[in-house]
Design an enzyme around this catalytic site. Sequence first.
Site, PDB file in Angstrom:
ATOM      1  N   SER A 149       3.728  -4.206   0.005  1.00  9.31           N
ATOM      2  CA  SER A 149       3.070  -4.684  -0.506  1.00  9.31           C
ATOM      3  C   SER A 149       4.760  -4.940  -1.496  1.00  9.31           C
ATOM      4  CB  SER A 149       3.111  -3.563  -1.613  1.00  9.31           C
ATOM      5  OG  SER A 149       2.580  -4.256  -2.653  1.00  9.31           O
ATOM      6  N   ASP A 225      -7.555  -5.027  -0.121  1.00  8.04           N
ATOM      7  CA  ASP A 225      -7.201  -5.173  -1.436  1.00  8.04           C
ATOM      8  C   ASP A 225      -7.338  -5.365  -2.353  1.00  8.04           C
ATOM      9  OD1 ASP A 225      -4.365  -4.612  -1.922  1.00  8.04           O
ATOM     10  OD2 ASP A 225      -3.391  -5.009  -0.433  1.00  8.04           O
ATOM     11  N   HIS A 258      -5.373  -1.272  -0.087  1.00  3.51           N
ATOM     12  CA  HIS A 258      -3.797  -0.867  -0.004  1.00  3.51           C
ATOM     13  C   HIS A 258      -2.384   0.185   0.551  1.00  3.51           C
ATOM     14  CE1 HIS A 258      -0.518  -4.320  -1.702  1.00  3.51           C
ATOM     15  NE2 HIS A 258      -0.428  -2.379  -2.321  1.00  3.51           N
TER      16      HIS A 258
HETATM   17  N1  LIG Z   1      -0.687   1.330  -9.896  1.00  4.16           N
HETATM   18  C1  LIG Z   1      -0.305   2.095  -8.957  1.00  4.16           C
HETATM   19  C2  LIG Z   1       0.482   0.841  -7.861  1.00  4.16           C
HETATM   20  C3  LIG Z   1       1.495   1.375  -6.794  1.00  4.16           C
HETATM   21  C4  LIG Z   1       1.088   1.264  -5.888  1.00  4.16           C
HETATM   22  O1  LIG Z   1       0.263   0.599  -5.661  1.00  4.16           O
HETATM   23  N2  LIG Z   1       2.040   1.660  -4.896  1.00  4.16           N
HETATM   24  C5  LIG Z   1       2.320   1.414  -3.788  1.00  4.16           C
HETATM   25  C6  LIG Z   1       2.891  -0.042  -3.279  1.00  4.16           C
HETATM   26  S1  LIG Z   1       2.505  -1.485  -4.119  1.00  4.16           S
HETATM   27  C7  LIG Z   1       2.120   2.348  -2.730  1.00  4.16           C
HETATM   28  O2  LIG Z   1       2.791   2.586  -1.321  1.00  4.16           O
HETATM   29  N3  LIG Z   1       2.061   3.363  -3.546  1.00  4.16           N
HETATM   30  C8  LIG Z   1       2.202   4.942  -2.982  1.00  4.16           C
HETATM   31  C9  LIG Z   1       1.964   5.593  -2.095  1.00  4.16           C
HETATM   32  O3  LIG Z   1       0.852   5.123  -1.878  1.00  4.16           O
HETATM   33  O4  LIG Z   1       1.932   6.890  -1.691  1.00  4.16           O
HETATM   34  C10 LIG Z   1      -0.215   2.913  -8.867  1.00  4.16           C
HETATM   35  O5  LIG Z   1       0.794   3.265  -9.847  1.00  4.16           O
HETATM   36  O6  LIG Z   1      -0.252   3.813  -7.958  1.00  4.16           O
END
Ligand SMILES: N[C@@H](CCC(=O)N[C@@H](CS)C(=O)NCC(=O)O)C(=O)O
Length: 280
Positions: A149, A225, A258
């Site tokens: 991402s 996604d 995602h």
């Molecule tokens: N709105 C979401 C967007 C954040 C998101 O999806 N982050 C992804 C990267 S863009 C991620 O890797 N989140 C941490 C995880 O899943 O451990 C949130 O705040 O959780």
Amino acid sequence: MSQFEEISSALSFGGKQLTLAHGSKATGTTMRLSVFLPPAAKDGRVPVVYYLSGLTCTEENFTVKAGAQRMASELGLIVVAPDTSPRGEGVPDSPDYDLGQGAGFYVDAVQAPWSTHFKMYSYVTQELPGLIEEQFPVRRGAAGIFGHSMGGHGALTIAMRHPDIFKSVSALSPIVAPSAVPWGRKAFTAYLGADEAAWKEHDACYLARERGFPGQILVDQGTADPFLEEQLQTQRFIDTLKENRQSAKVRMQPGYDHSYFFIATFIDDHLRHHARMLNG
Ligand SMILES: N[C@@H](CCC(=O)N[C@@H](CS)C(=O)NCC(=O)O)C(=O)O
């Protein structure tokens, strides 16, 4: 003497999973990172792959959720995963998840209040590789970079600008056209300023047109996604790669989202891609 303070250490698949901290010159803060050392690193120099995480992540998300250790151990790769921004007292933040701490976007900010600490571009391209090569048995000229991402954006842009340092590149669900999508436009306006000319060198589509990469680029993207249509727009990158005859494999993975469940599914392919390029 090590510049790194060891926060934790655990054996994993015959190798060692470390969490480290150090005082960073680039950000002026304490930065955390995770380092996986494969068993082969006990006997000689091995390639290193840097993984850049996405929005809201620290060094921990990838380390505990991606399941990279088994394949990194088998292939003999050091895997380094830094935090996504400076943090701590005196470091500015925003109430929004997509700006400030956890959202450094791998650029050097020039706008107040971010410009004092938000220097993730310098950190990832200079300071971090320097420290890792000093402290660990990295084989010269065998570094790769990948990410997810926001980190996929970081990996693609940094690799295309520094093919001398990063000899292999891949990305999972990357932001490929930050200048054209809300996440990128918001962060670049805050960190780099309103003049969009300064954004170009941090835009993977622009760089693929203007510079390209001297090796195959691997990208995986889930078709389910939720960010695909508004923020990721993978088709823009596919079109640019085709127009410029860039060697690339962009795989649209049906039904995947995602999350780290998606990343864990394809992590082995990405590590193999890097091992092939770095050992070849
Ligand atoms: N709105 C979401 C967007 C954040 C998101 O999806 N982050 C992804 C990267 S863009 C991620 O890797 N989140 C941490 C995880 O899943 O451990 C949130 O705040 O959780």
